[in-house]
Structures are given as C-alpha cells and as structure tokens.
Scaffold this motif. Sequence first.
Motif, mmCIF file in Angstrom:
data_model
loop_
_atom_site.group_PDB
_atom_site.id
_atom_site.type_symbol
_atom_site.label_atom_id
_atom_site.label_comp_id
_atom_site.label_asym_id
_atom_site.label_seq_id
_atom_site.Cartn_x
_atom_site.Cartn_y
_atom_site.Cartn_z
ATOM 1 N N ASP A 622 45.068 42.630 49.265
ATOM 2 C CA ASP A 622 44.552 43.083 50.459
ATOM 3 C C ASP A 622 43.188 42.430 50.988
ATOM 4 O O ASP A 622 42.893 42.576 52.362
ATOM 5 N N LEU A 623 42.567 41.710 49.995
ATOM 6 C CA LEU A 623 41.363 41.281 50.391
ATOM 7 C C LEU A 623 41.593 39.613 50.606
ATOM 8 O O LEU A 623 40.502 38.984 50.461
ATOM 9 N N GLU A 624 42.551 39.208 50.867
ATOM 10 C CA GLU A 624 43.051 37.683 50.990
ATOM 11 C C GLU A 624 42.031 37.213 52.046
ATOM 12 O O GLU A 624 41.439 36.161 51.944
ATOM 13 N N ASP A 626 39.105 38.185 53.505
ATOM 14 C CA ASP A 626 38.030 38.344 53.391
ATOM 15 C C ASP A 626 37.666 37.331 52.258
ATOM 16 O O ASP A 626 36.442 36.562 52.041
ATOM 17 N N PHE A 703 32.560 37.753 47.887
ATOM 18 C CA PHE A 703 33.037 38.956 48.606
ATOM 19 C C PHE A 703 32.095 39.889 47.932
ATOM 20 O O PHE A 703 32.003 40.096 46.717
ATOM 21 N N GLU A 705 31.539 44.271 48.556
ATOM 22 C CA GLU A 705 31.888 45.282 49.180
ATOM 23 C C GLU A 705 30.652 45.737 50.108
ATOM 24 O O GLU A 705 29.721 46.442 49.462
ATOM 25 N N SER A 713 36.928 52.497 50.616
ATOM 26 C CA SER A 713 36.942 51.584 49.484
ATOM 27 C C SER A 713 37.367 51.965 48.134
ATOM 28 O O SER A 713 37.467 50.962 47.436
ATOM 29 N N LYS A 1059 42.409 47.548 53.732
ATOM 30 C CA LYS A 1059 41.779 46.829 54.547
ATOM 31 C C LYS A 1059 42.445 46.256 55.733
ATOM 32 O O LYS A 1059 42.049 46.021 57.006
#
Length: 1097
Positions: A622-624, A626, A703, A705, A713, A1059
């Motif tokens: 899901d954070l790819e 970012d 990255f 947060e 989050s 996200k």
Amino acid sequence: MAVERGSVQAEQPETDCPRSSMPDELQHPYLKFSHWKFKLFRVRSTDEDTMASETAPRIAAPPEVLPAPAAAAAIDPWSGEEGHLGLPGSVMKLCLGGKSKENVEGPGHRVDRKLQEMDLHMEKLRCLCRLCGSALRKVKGPERAVQGGLGESCRHALSRMGCKFTTWPDVIHKVFKVDVTGDLESVHPPSFCQRCWMTVMRGGGFCSFTPLRVPEWTPHSALCSLCHARKTSSFQRLGRKRKKKRGPSRGKTLAKRCKWDPSDGTSSSDRRPLRPVSQHRHHHPGPGLQPQASTRRPREHRVQGFTHCQRDHLGTRLLSEQLPVDLVRSVTCQVCHHLLSEPVQAPCRHVFCHGCIVRYCRALGPYCPACSQPCSALDLTAPANVFLALLNSLPLRCPTRTCGEQVRLDGFRAHCEAHQREDEGGRGTPPPACDDLTPNKGGRPRQHLLSLTRRAQKHRLRGLRCEVNQFAEKEEGGDVKAVCLTLFLLALRSNNEHRKADELEAIMQARCFGLNAAVCLAIRVNTFLSCSQYHKMYRTVKATSGRQIFQPLHALRAAEKELLPGFHAFEWQPALASVSPSCHVGIIDGLSGWAASVDDAPADTITRRFRYDVALASALKDLEEDIMDGLRQQGLEDSACTEGFSVMIKESCDGMGDVSEKHGGGPAVPEKAVRFSFTVMSVSLRVADDGEEAGNAEEVIIFQEPKPNSELSCKPLCLMFVDESDHETLTAVLGPVSAERSAIKRSRLILSIGGLSRLFSFRFRGSGYDEKMVRDVEGMEASGSTYVCTLCDSTRADAARNMVLHSVTRSHQENLERYETWRTNPFSESADELRDRVKGISAKPFLETHPTLDALHCDIGNATEFYKIFQDEIGEVFQKTNPSREERRSWRAALDKQLRKTMKLKPVMRMNGNYARKLMSVEAVEAVCELVPSESRRQALRQLMEIYLEMKPVWRATSPATECPDQLCRYSFNSQRFADLLASTFSYRYNGKITNYLHKTLAHVPEIIERDGSIGAWASEGNESANKLFRRFRKMNARQSKVFELEDVLKHHWLYTSKYLQKYMEAHKDSAKVLNACFEPAVAEGDVDMCLDAPGF
C-alpha cells in the motif's frame, strides 16, 4: 503599362479628396497608405488558399447583371436589411476602423472577401454552444452568456449546494475544467445552451455527472470545418449504404488528356492514374463573384494520393514490440509514413522510400519534404550499412490470424507469400451450404435462446463455447471474456445500437462513464454506508441521471480484494518457523492455539485476525508509491536499491470498553472488545559509498509517517470480544501473534516494489499500550500494587521520597526470568520474600513491550490527579484531617459547576482525552482560583500549572529536539521544581505516595527521549481514536452472526486505513456533498426555471 496603371487605379479607394482627380504619374507614393492600411486588417489564411484579390481579376460589373441575392449582398454588404453580413456592429466595420463603405469600396462596389468570410464565421459561432458545440436553435430553452454573471435564482440554488461562485466563467472552469476567461469573439462562441446549464445545476457547481467533451475551437482558416462543413446525406448519418439505381448503364466518361512533361520526357499518365472528367468539373460562379473555397484534405492524404504505396509498403502497426518513438520515426519514410522500402538518403540526411521521394519531387518540386532544402533525384544516395542492418532486423508481426509469428523485415515478404500459397492449396473444398444442415423434424417448436434456462442455454451453446475457448487459448492468451465482449460489441454495431456499444466499449477499455470502482469503495467506506444503503444510492443515481455513475457492489468487492491482505505474492528468506508459506491467506480465526493453552476449555470469545506476515506485506504494498517517491527524492538509483530496507513497526493494543449492541447473535460472549493494531512508522535504507563496508553504511529514511497518531495510519491486525483483564484469553489469542512476530524478526521479506524484488527487515516497538495493558501482557501486578512503575523497580514509598532520580531497569527478558523464579521458587522463600525478589511479577509475560511512556494516557492520568488537587484546594484539605464523603461531594459539585460556567466543561464519569486537554490550561486554573479562599494557595496552583504546561510539550511532541528544544533543555530543572512544590506545598497529598503517571513524568521522560528520540510519536492515540470506528463499522455491517460481523468490521477498518483509498478520497472529497445536493436540491420559491424536477431536466 496602361493595363497595370488601370488595375492600380481600380484598386485605389475612392475618396472625396481634391487630389483624387490627379493623374497617376503625379500622385505621391505615400497616398497609397490608406490602401495598405486596409490590407493590414485582412485575416490571414493558409498558404494554399490565396486571397480573392489575387486569384480573380476585378472586373467592374454592374449590379444588374448579378443574380438577385448576390446583387443584394454585393451592393450593400454593410446594410442590416438585405445582406447576410449586415449586422450593425459586424467585424467588417471593426476591422476598417469605423469607415463608411464609400471609403473602402472599389469601382465595382466590392469589398474584401476575407472580411466577409470572417464576419460569416462569427455569425455561425454565435449560433453554437461554447461547451458542447451543438446548435442553440436545436436545444429548447434560453441561452446564457459565457462571460456573464450568475442570475439571482442560479446563485441562490448553487449556494444551497455549496457553490460560492458568482460568475459563469468560474463555474464552467470548476465543472467542465475549461478556462473561458481568455475567449476571443472571433474564435469561441459567446453563449452556452440550456442542456449544458442543466449539467451545471445537476452537478451542484462542482462536477458533471454527464460526460461532456468540450470541442477545441480554432481560428478561422481556409480549411475551417465550420464555414466549409461537408453536408452529409441521411444515408451517411444513419450508417446505411445507398442502393444503386437499377437502370440503363451510363457510358464511361473519357479520361482527361495527358499532359506532356518536357522535363523528363514522360507523360503524367506514367506517374498517376487518370481521373474521370466529372472530378475536374468546376462550378464557376457568376460574373463579379469570387469562387468559393473548397475543403482540402490533410497533407498525408494528399501525399498518398500521388505516391500510391498503400498496398506495397508496410505500416508501423506491424511492429511486434513497443519500440521508442524516435526509433520508429527514424525507420519511417517522411513522405508516406510507412516503413522504409528501398531507402535512399537526401543531402540533408533525411531518409525516404525511393519511389515516394521521386514521385514527390515530380509533383511538388525538387525540395526535401522534411526541411524544404533543394533535393533532386540525382542527389539521392544509399544510407549507411549500419542503418540498413537495423532496418532489416526490425521484428514484424505476421498479420495472418492462425500464425502470429514474429518475422524480420527482410524475410517478411517471403513469409507472407508462403501463407498465400498455403491458402491457395487448401481452398479446394468449399464450405457446406445452408441446405446441408439437419432440418427440424417437427415436434415441439424451437424456443428462443433467451427463454431457456441457464442449463439449457449451456447445452445449446456447447459447440460454440468449445470453439470460442479454443480460439481464445490460441489467439488471445485464454481471455474468453474479451472475445465474447468483442463479439457482442460487433453485434451491437451491426444493429446500429451505438449508444449501448459505446457504453460497452468504455467498460472494456476501463474508462467507464461513471466513477472508478476504487473511488466508489472509498466513498462507501469513508461514509460508513452499508450494502443496502449503497445499493439504494446506486439505483437512485442511475434512475435519476440515466447513467451508471456509481459501480455495483460486485465491482466494489473485486476492487477491495487487491487492497486486503492475501492478494500480493511474497516470500521470506529464510522461511518463517511454524508459519505456513502460503501467501494468499485472508481473515483467519484467532483461536488457533486455544486447546494447547487452556486445557481444552470451551471458548467464550470470538476473534478474527490477519496473519502478521501477510498483513505486513499488504501494508508495504500500500506504501509502494510513497517508497518510490522517497527513493527519487533522496536521489537514489531505483535499480540499485534492492536490499538493505528496514521497516519500523509500532504496535498498539488496548481495550475498547463496552461495545454492546442490540443486534447480532451467536454464543454468549463478553461485550467488551480488544483491538491489536500496528503502524508503519518509517522505512529506511542503508546506503554504502564505494569501498565502504556494509556495517558502516549510512541509514537514509525514505518514508516517514506524517501522522503517526492518526486513526488513518493505525492498521488493525486482530479484533476480539474479550475483557482486557482476562489474562488467559489474551494469552491464547495474542500468543500466535507474538510467535509470528518473533519469526519475522529473524527473517527478511522479499516483495516486489516498483517492479523489482526488494528485501525488507522489520523492527518492532510495542509502545502503544496503557498502564493496565502493559501490566497484563508483562505479567505484573495491578496498578494499585506496591511496585508503582512498569519501567523501574521502585516502590510507591521510594518514588514519593525521591520523585526525580530514577532510571529504566525493567525489560521483557528480565520479566521472563523473574516469572521463572516466581514459578519455581528455587530458594524456598516465603510469599512476601519471593514477591520482593521478583518485583511484582506474578504471571507469565507473553507479549514483548517497549519500556516507554504512553503520552495520551499520561495526560489523562495527570489530569485526573490535578482534578483531585483542585477539589482539595477548594475544601482546604491542608487544614483538615479526614474530611467526610459528603464534604468531598460538595467540593466536587462546586468544581463541576464552576468549570461548566466558565469553561463550558460538562462533568464526565471517566476522564477522557478531550476533557483532560481543556482542564490542563491556564484558564481552568484561573476558574478554580475563584473558589480557593487563600491567596497563597492560588499562587501555588498557578505555579504548579505553569511548570506542568512548560514540561508537557516535551513528551507530547513528535520530535522534541526540533519542536521544543528550550523546554527539553530545561526539563530536568522543571521536574525538580515540580517535585519540590509537591513535597512542600502539597505534602498533605503526596506524603509517602505518588501516582504512576506522575512518577513516570518526573523521573523517566528525559531518559526515554534520549534513547528513542520521541515519546509523542509512539503513543497509542491512533489506536484509541479508532474506538469510535469500531462502533460505526459494527452498525454499518450489522448481521445475524457476530462472527461474520467481526470479519466485516476488520475488513472495512483495514480499507479505511488504506493510503490508496485515502488518495482517491482526497481527490473526490466533494462527491458526497454534490450527491446530496443532487438528491435534495434547494429550490427558491417562485423559481420555476431552477426547479430540478422540471420536465426535461
């Protein structure tokens, strides 16, 4: 000379000046200034369309020889009664600077045709809609000016829907994404139609629910599609073929006689085919009128008209690979835009086909088509051998359906000829005729396919299904759905059902008319809509707008599969111990280790969770975006960064209290719930310079947060119906989670990020626990025991005597060793001696926590203590001993009344974060001081609160070293002052005792910040904020079984923290407001025009 002088004299404007009667030889050349000034205002056209004054001689013809309409237009082009250019404020008067027609007309009462064309072009623009391009006369309703302001009724209706604009350009730019502030009267229509106004009002001034493609308006030219539009017949509009008339065949017309070209000694018939005579017929206008400009084809079509290489040369569509655009352009002929055939090179180094460049030079002159430099057939040379080798090695795809083979360009012709020979050899047996089919022998009449059951339909179409499956496996890679949809699309096109065909084609190309499925899923999750509520909204919008704006529920379920854990493939190196290697694992039962833990006792709880490793892989996926953005911002090479990634995880676990609801069935379980969640705090990468060892590599954060304490989050991992004080049940449920985490810490994750497999290692920090949960999972006694702190071994008396000088001494490993000592009692000590040896450990620690301080619960605990201090100061407890319960109740009632009156703080049964935040302020102390009778005690209360407020930002800040460096430097000094004030002025309350959080605040904050860098970033505030989400999602997914209900809550809570969906929701944050405005529009009284329920809206 006489003819030239006469022509010049005819072109000179007639004036009333006395010098106008002078001979031409005596006139000064500057007298022609007015003529050239008039020439400057002419509208430029393309090079192919010459000016009317240069193509035809200006012969003065009397107006009586012209036809009636033409004569009227030619006689008085400025008048408003007869000519079609007769508007009083036409472009002709504007261009001529307001002059009268006597000053610009020639001897034959003629004006410049360019100005007439421009005026006619603007007249046609005034009849069209600026936004949709349709004719205003064909749309019922009034027309509105694009540059005007909103009317009173429109502004009132749009303001009810949330739109604050007052002019139409702002509204049009918001709805249609078109900027009309820079429109020109000679290029853009000045009005828009009633239909576009309906679209604006239906979207509430925010968006358009009807897809509308705004046309691109271009200036007037010789090829203007508006002025020279081709008239299409009814047969062409309906898509039908015109039937040929049966009758006597006409004789073929003779071709035009060939012209002889003396340059090369050949006739034009050798270079181009002869055209029929009918193509050369021209309709000559009457005398005195200029011929009408004809519509010309684009340059590519005109060039292909005399090259005739469509059948001989190969197109670029046959290339089997996606080659770069520059490479394709270099191997393409600049004349015919096909792949080069017999390539030759010009002196300017442009490459062409030999036949194409020769025909081009014969037709348009010896010039290069690309750069217009001189180029003749004698100057052409062969290109370099390297270029020819590259051209011949291009891979082409065979156009034969049954082949699909990749062939080099030099062998493509032989390959196609081989196919042609095979087709000619196997064409001996013709296909069976329709008469050979088995006829119906009678009996029950054959039913229509749609009237059959699903089983009968499969039986009838079994042969076709087999053929389609075989074709899809051979040609389309097994995509049966695409083959069937394409067949259905062709059937719709053949039946002229183009609207349905367009919608189907949009769905096939993933560009649906409505919102994306991910957008609909984000709207449903963020607005907490149940399945029935969303389906009702979906049907209402579809019935109201006539289009499928929202996607159905099955499309949302397909979209959510990609976002939930268990969809992405991954691998662990080495493999996780005691964990299945399967990647596609969704929601599982959390009672997997119950029988081994509690002696086969019946389970009185319901729990559902994700597997820890699967959830971590899904969170990283899901954070790819970012992670890739962080690599680019740090200037790191994407392909070189495949290992060395480190992920920091914050774990949180807390009870949610009573979550009882009236719905839901199943076993009798406690109505208290516990949630275990985690947050991806940061992703870092070890970057080593050239020649540097890996151990000395620098760690770069790619990255971080931005909101670590937000519920957006904090991703849920496990939900359970259990009391947080039930140690045995928590051990059984969270024991497998702890085992999975221990295995993950000793392994590395291999996951595809940005198209490359990358290695991630994980570090865990269990910091999101309150005092009660830490004591439970670490096996310590309750908070009211002798050992006051979970970080050190101090007793309550020691902490009260020395409030500041303490250090962190406890750890999870030490607690395990003390539990073994408690369990085995190796020294045969008494209960008190053994309890003093193990420092309050009485149960087995089953979950590792990080020794830290929770900022949120620290604020709540300290606010509770200050609330009690305020009561004691109001009742002057320092002068009394053992006050009664009634007196304490009266002090509390007076304090609540004062806080309600001055601070508007309502009394609460249990202290919460919002109440604590307002209570710990200077205003609250001033309100309390009004009830304190002694002035010295008021000063002490003010000083105590002042010191506390100066200390508070240190443990609440995400990064205290950068946000509050001064308070951080003075923290030890302030904590000593605070402790001295408690020990002296408030000794009646802190004589031999102190609260848990007040002890941690004074003794352990500097050491924790020096070790971890922050306390506020690792708080459990995100997990606590998600308590309200559990209740809302439970109401949203109310079902008969609590098991399925808990699964739905866990699934939608995970989607809420995605996200990917948050970005979609940020882009479509006004969708809900627009929909509400569309469903319940606010209509002003007496405004019939603005009523959204009016017919035709």
